[in-house]
Design a protein around this motif. Structure first.
Motif, PDB file in Angstrom:
ATOM      1  N   ASP A 354      57.218  54.444  65.584  1.00  0.00           N
ATOM      2  CA  ASP A 354      56.173  53.424  65.562  1.00  0.00           C
ATOM      3  C   ASP A 354      56.553  52.202  66.400  1.00  0.00           C
ATOM      4  N   ILE A 355      57.839  51.871  66.453  1.00  0.00           N
ATOM      5  CA  ILE A 355      58.265  50.746  67.289  1.00  0.00           C
ATOM      6  C   ILE A 355      58.041  51.076  68.763  1.00  0.00           C
ATOM      7  N   GLN A 356      58.297  52.331  69.133  1.00  0.00           N
ATOM      8  CA  GLN A 356      58.084  52.748  70.527  1.00  0.00           C
ATOM      9  C   GLN A 356      56.637  52.540  70.963  1.00  0.00           C
ATOM     10  N   CYS A 357      55.710  52.650  69.997  1.00  0.00           N
ATOM     11  CA  CYS A 357      54.288  52.603  70.339  1.00  0.00           C
ATOM     12  C   CYS A 357      53.887  51.286  70.995  1.00  0.00           C
ATOM     13  N   THR A 358      54.555  50.195  70.656  1.00  0.00           N
ATOM     14  CA  THR A 358      54.130  48.888  71.184  1.00  0.00           C
ATOM     15  C   THR A 358      55.248  48.122  71.882  1.00  0.00           C
ATOM     16  N   ILE A 359      56.439  48.690  71.977  1.00  0.00           N
ATOM     17  CA  ILE A 359      57.583  47.937  72.500  1.00  0.00           C
ATOM     18  C   ILE A 359      57.377  47.492  73.949  1.00  0.00           C
ATOM     19  N   VAL A 360      56.784  48.324  74.772  1.00  0.00           N
ATOM     20  CA  VAL A 360      56.668  48.009  76.200  1.00  0.00           C
ATOM     21  C   VAL A 360      55.755  46.808  76.413  1.00  0.00           C
ATOM     22  N   ALA A 361      54.551  46.863  75.836  1.00  0.00           N
ATOM     23  CA  ALA A 361      53.615  45.751  76.005  1.00  0.00           C
ATOM     24  C   ALA A 361      54.102  44.496  75.289  1.00  0.00           C
ATOM     25  N   SER A 362      54.844  44.671  74.192  1.00  0.00           N
ATOM     26  CA  SER A 362      55.279  43.523  73.395  1.00  0.00           C
ATOM     27  C   SER A 362      56.272  42.646  74.138  1.00  0.00           C
ATOM     28  N   ILE A 363      57.112  43.228  74.980  1.00  0.00           N
ATOM     29  CA  ILE A 363      58.159  42.439  75.636  1.00  0.00           C
ATOM     30  C   ILE A 363      57.728  41.935  77.012  1.00  0.00           C
ATOM     31  N   ALA A 364      56.490  42.239  77.414  1.00  0.00           N
ATOM     32  CA  ALA A 364      56.001  41.754  78.707  1.00  0.00           C
ATOM     33  C   ALA A 364      55.994  40.233  78.708  1.00  0.00           C
ATOM     34  N   GLY A 365      56.581  39.646  79.702  1.00  0.00           N
ATOM     35  CA  GLY A 365      56.649  38.200  79.805  1.00  0.00           C
ATOM     36  C   GLY A 365      57.896  37.593  79.197  1.00  0.00           C
ATOM     37  N   ALA A 366      58.600  38.383  78.373  1.00  0.00           N
ATOM     38  CA  ALA A 366      59.804  37.877  77.713  1.00  0.00           C
ATOM     39  C   ALA A 366      61.070  38.498  78.266  1.00  0.00           C
ATOM     40  N   ALA A 367      60.945  39.438  79.175  1.00  0.00           N
ATOM     41  CA  ALA A 367      62.106  40.111  79.764  1.00  0.00           C
ATOM     42  C   ALA A 367      61.845  40.310  81.257  1.00  0.00           C
ATOM     43  N   PRO A 368      62.907  40.444  82.051  1.00  0.00           N
ATOM     44  CA  PRO A 368      62.720  40.694  83.494  1.00  0.00           C
ATOM     45  C   PRO A 368      61.940  41.985  83.737  1.00  0.00           C
ATOM     46  N   SER A 369      61.181  42.014  84.801  1.00  0.00           N
ATOM     47  CA  SER A 369      60.316  43.169  85.068  1.00  0.00           C
ATOM     48  C   SER A 369      61.116  44.451  85.260  1.00  0.00           C
ATOM     49  N   ARG A 370      62.282  44.365  85.907  1.00  0.00           N
ATOM     50  CA  ARG A 370      63.097  45.565  86.098  1.00  0.00           C
ATOM     51  C   ARG A 370      63.636  46.072  84.756  1.00  0.00           C
ATOM     52  N   PHE A 371      63.963  45.173  83.864  1.00  0.00           N
ATOM     53  CA  PHE A 371      64.408  45.564  82.521  1.00  0.00           C
ATOM     54  C   PHE A 371      63.277  46.292  81.798  1.00  0.00           C
ATOM     55  N   ILE A 372      62.068  45.724  81.859  1.00  0.00           N
ATOM     56  CA  ILE A 372      60.912  46.368  81.214  1.00  0.00           C
ATOM     57  C   ILE A 372      60.674  47.744  81.815  1.00  0.00           C
ATOM     58  N   HIS A 373      60.840  47.853  83.127  1.00  0.00           N
ATOM     59  CA  HIS A 373      60.634  49.133  83.804  1.00  0.00           C
ATOM     60  C   HIS A 373      61.607  50.189  83.277  1.00  0.00           C
ATOM     61  N   ALA A 374      62.860  49.801  83.014  1.00  0.00           N
ATOM     62  CA  ALA A 374      63.854  50.740  82.492  1.00  0.00           C
ATOM     63  C   ALA A 374      63.484  51.207  81.089  1.00  0.00           C
ATOM     64  N   ILE A 375      63.073  50.271  80.228  1.00  0.00           N
ATOM     65  CA  ILE A 375      62.666  50.633  78.856  1.00  0.00           C
ATOM     66  C   ILE A 375      61.420  51.506  78.899  1.00  0.00           C
ATOM     67  N   HIS A 376      60.481  51.125  79.762  1.00  0.00           N
ATOM     68  CA  HIS A 376      59.242  51.897  79.916  1.00  0.00           C
ATOM     69  C   HIS A 376      59.550  53.344  80.326  1.00  0.00           C
ATOM     70  N   ALA A 377      60.483  53.524  81.238  1.00  0.00           N
ATOM     71  CA  ALA A 377      60.823  54.866  81.716  1.00  0.00           C
ATOM     72  C   ALA A 377      61.378  55.725  80.583  1.00  0.00           C
ATOM     73  N   LEU A 378      62.218  55.151  79.723  1.00  0.00           N
ATOM     74  CA  LEU A 378      62.771  55.923  78.602  1.00  0.00           C
ATOM     75  C   LEU A 378      61.685  56.298  77.601  1.00  0.00           C
ATOM     76  N   VAL A 379      60.792  55.360  77.303  1.00  0.00           N
ATOM     77  CA  VAL A 379      59.692  55.665  76.375  1.00  0.00           C
ATOM     78  C   VAL A 379      58.789  56.732  76.977  1.00  0.00           C
ATOM     79  N   ASP A 380      58.538  56.647  78.279  1.00  0.00           N
ATOM     80  CA  ASP A 380      57.768  57.693  78.973  1.00  0.00           C
ATOM     81  C   ASP A 380      58.403  59.063  78.756  1.00  0.00           C
ATOM     82  N   SER A 381      59.699  59.142  78.963  1.00  0.00           N
ATOM     83  CA  SER A 381      60.396  60.416  78.832  1.00  0.00           C
ATOM     84  C   SER A 381      60.300  60.963  77.415  1.00  0.00           C
ATOM     85  N   ILE A 382      60.444  60.087  76.412  1.00  0.00           N
ATOM     86  CA  ILE A 382      60.366  60.522  75.013  1.00  0.00           C
ATOM     87  C   ILE A 382      58.960  61.011  74.684  1.00  0.00           C
TER      88      ILE A 382
END
Length: 761
Positions: A354-382
């Protein structure tokens, strides 16, 4: 399977009394209830009858695969307590599963190709490359019976002083995975209980016997890669069983395998675990890289909780991250983290997901874009790994997601988010991350990884262990024998229940495997899942809607609706709908909506077909539309997608109203798109904002409209664009009204993710 009952020694009694040795159905049901729920002492107190009489009746019932107990001793190695193995013949259990009539219409016997357009689809095992490869080596007419084994550690009962065991479960891949994935449908059967005991040896040797792959913890069990290469993002050569066995042979030529100290040192040098006789050494097709299937629960969800979520905590900050989760809109049947996500040390797999469901959009603006891209890629894979069916493109997309992660993982190091006991770490030596590299090949060889869900094991531990052994007496000395007695009676009762069902319907036991589903669905839960399959008469329906018979408000005028729901333009939107509908159809009306009275509902249900398998209906979803209240000062409404082109469906009615007024209507407020997924690659989400209109007096208000409820296509989730920090005074009850811009979350669930990846690309 059930035709064996005709040869039972009591078969002649069943011709006169089908409930023999019980006098009638009532006594059988009572006896079954008592044995399933009470201990011997409790039964004696309740019934005031001798235990031997009741247990004699139960023991007279036939049991096809009897449980046994065997004591195991190791010469030269002492244990803290005796080793007792509770087991039954697994081959007999497999035969019983294969011939069980309740699964007759949900079995696959031959490899097959599922064609989806010009591509082949991977689903269950029989649709994979491995099934065809093995079938080619078998005699003509031979049927494969692929066996799936699963196990997990669990405490048994307090009576035994904290004893733990590894129950071993099995099922066969011939049974449809939709049936196998439900623990209550009895497609999984327990074949053994391995009690966990400790050897009186050094701690280094305590876990040797539990290592299935016979490799050390610093090496991958499925690929030829060691810990230092775990983070290179390369799919290495498979770790075959032949390779492992050859290494063991080479070591054994110079070191005695029974000399544990010397053999362990030699084994560690080549990344083995000191096991010199793996139980699978003489199995045909026993390749570690094949039969060690990936587990979404541990390799996906647990990995996310242990690593990516911790990286996010370090980068965003605990307080800031919690505030972003607590201030998201609450939806029915969706987990809302009212206290945040950082305070809990341990969570279940459902919460990880359930945390994965909103983690990507939730951290937008609070983390560097490349960091978000890395987290997004892992959630995509899962998410991609959880597809129940795969086309050739989806394994490639999985692989590409991991490539993207390795391209952007330097942002995690730059943020000093990866930490260990000694501080910041720059490596990614994570075994689960390495295992994810093999998911693509596993899908092609074994089919969808959702066949091997570990949470089914967790459910089975409850039904086969915790619930079962509460009926143990307080005598722990004969624990194993008590287990055998309880298990045998449980097995006999289940078989007798099925026998009575078929007997009462007049079905032949010999030909029971050919009976239709309806013969057994009335009482056997093993086939209730079929009720979620679409009826033939609804083949053309895309969505279904449901409102309660009784409305929340029986009679409201348009002005009263405007006031109660704080909708200043409702009367205008209704008039516009009537005008445009009458102009676009031949049904004109003189009825003036301003003087009408309306029934209003605060919620309805929306039900869709599965995006993966259109013949399957998904569980319905509640759409809220509540007026302002004390808890929700601005109302409580959910978000949806509507078909702007309308619906051509025909509706029949006996009312003297145009058909466009017979259909339940919905008042909506529009959003419009302001950014596409391509414009923010780190998120790959659409961005929307509220739409406003201006009236003749110059006042601006949100653009509303009245549409038929049949225009709805999907329920969607909007997550506010929080920016660098959450605005003060905002809560989960007001976030949709307080913020102007939102991300259209494509990670809401697997169905939404697939829909956004295919229909809305």
């Amino acid at each position: 399977m059930l035709d064996k009952l005709q040869d039972d020694k009591y078969a002649y009694h069943w011709k006169e009394n089908p409930y023999y040795p019980f006098q009638d159905e009532g006594k059988w049901q009572l006896g079954k209830f008592l044995v399933e729920n009470l201990t011997q002492t409790q039964i004696v107190k309740f019934l005031k009858l001798t235990w031997d009489q009741l247990i004699g009746w139960m023991d007279a019932l036939p049991c096809f695969t009897e449980w046994k107990v065997s004591k195991i001793k190791f010469t030269g190695y002492k244990t803290t307590q005796p080793i007792e193995l509770i087991w039954r013949d697994a081959l007999d259990v497999i035969k019983q599963l294969f011939s069980d009539p309740t699964f007759a219409n949900h079995m696959t016997f031959d490899p097959h190709i599922i064609q989806a357009g010009d591509q082949c689809e991977y689903g269950d095992y029989m649709s994979t490359d491995m099934a065809w490869k093995i079938q080619d080596h078998l005699p003509v007419g031979t049927t494969q019976v692929p066996i799936i084994l699963g196990s997990d550690k669990t405490p048994v009962t307090q009576v035994t002083g904290g004893l733990e065991m590894h129950p071993v479960f099995l099922t066969i891949s011939n049974i449809n995975s939709k049936v196998r994935s439900k623990a209550t449908l009895r497609a999984w059967r327990c074949v053994g209980y391995m009690l966990i005991v400790k050897f009186k040896v050094h701690q280094d040797y305590q876990t040797i016997a539990s290592m299935i792959a016979a490799v050390s913890k610093n090496a991958s069990p499925v690929t030829l890669v060691t810990q230092k290469e775990f983070s290179d993002g390369i799919l290495h050569a498979p770790h075959t069983g032949q390779h492992t066995l050859q290494l063991i042979v080479d070591i054994s030529k110079t070191v005695n395998p029974w000399d544990l100290d010397k053999f362990q040192k030699a084994a560690k040098a080549v990344y083995l675990s000191s096991i010199h006789m793996p139980y699978w050494h003489d199995w045909m097709y026993a390749c570690l890289s094949v039969f060690l299937a990936g587990k979404i629960l541990h390799t996906g969800h647990k990995f996310f909780f242990d690593h990516p979520l911790n990286w996010v905590k370090e980068t965003v900050g605990i307080h800031k991250l919690d505030s972003r989760f607590t201030n998201q809109h609450k939806r029915v049947r969706m987990h809302h983290f009212a206290k945040g996500v950082t305070h809990v040390k341990q969570m279940t797999g459902h919460e990880h997901r359930d945390i994965q469901c909103t983690i990507v959009a939730s951290i937008a603006g609070a983390a560097p874009s490349r960091f978000i891209h890395a987290i997004h890629a892992l959630v995509d894979s899962i998410y991609l790994a959880q597809n129940p069916i795969h086309l050739p493109d989806s394994p490639k997309a999985m692989a590409q997601a991991l490539v993207d992660f390795h391209s952007f993982k330097d942002a995690i190091v730059d943020a000093q988010a990866r930490r260990g006991k000694k501080g910041t770490k720059e490596d990614f030596f994570i075994p689960k991350l390495e295992l994810m590299q093999s998911f693509c090949g596993m899908v092609e060889r074994l089919g969808s990884l959702m066949q091997f869900l570990a949470n089914v094991m967790e459910r089975l531990l409850i039904t086969h262990c915790k619930n079962l052994f509460v009926r143990m007496s307080q005598q722990s000395k004969d624990f194993a024998l008590q287990c055998v007695r309880i298990l045998n009676r449980q097995e006999a009762m289940e078989i007798f229940d099925l026998f009575m069902l078929l007997h009462s319907c007049g079905a032949s036991l010999v030909n029971a495997i050919h009976t239709e589903d309806e013969d057994v669905t009335t009482t056997n839960p093993a086939l209730f899942w079929v009720s979620r399959v679409l009826p033939d008469k609804a083949k053309d329906a895309l969505t279904a809607f449901q409102v309660n018979v009784m409305p929340d408000y029986k009679s409201l005028s348009p002005i009263e609706i405007c006031t109660k729901y704080l909708l200043p333009d409702f009367d205008i939107a209704l008039a516009n709908f009537i005008h445009h509908s009458s102009q676009s159809t031949d049904e004109h009306t003189l009825w003036d909506g301003r003087y009408g009275r309306f029934c209003t509902w605060n919620k309805f249900r929306l039900q869709l077909r599965s995006a993966f398998q259109p013949r399957i209906i998904m569980p319905s979803r509640v759409i809220q539309a509540y007026p302002p209240s004390g808890d929700f000062p601005l109302g409580n409404c959910d978000t949806i997608l509507v078909n702007a082109m309308g619906d051509d469906g025909q509706i029949s009615s006996n009312l003297d109203l145009p058909t466009y007024l017979v259909t339940p209507l919905l008042y909506i407020q529009y959003f419009h798109f302001i950014a596409s997924p391509d414009q923010q690659a780190e998120l790959s989400m659409w961005t929307v904002e509220h739409t406003y209109v201006q009236d003749n007096t110059g006042n601006c208000y949100r653009h509303g409209a009245v549409v038929p409820v049949t225009d709805i296509t999907h329920a969607v989730e909007l997550i506010p664009c929080f920016g660098k920090k959450v605005a003060s005074g905002v809560s989960s009850a007001t976030c949709l009204e307080s913020y102007e811009c939102f991300f259209l979350n494509n990670f809401t669930d697997k169905e939404s993710y697939h829909t956004f990846s295919t229909e809305f690309v």
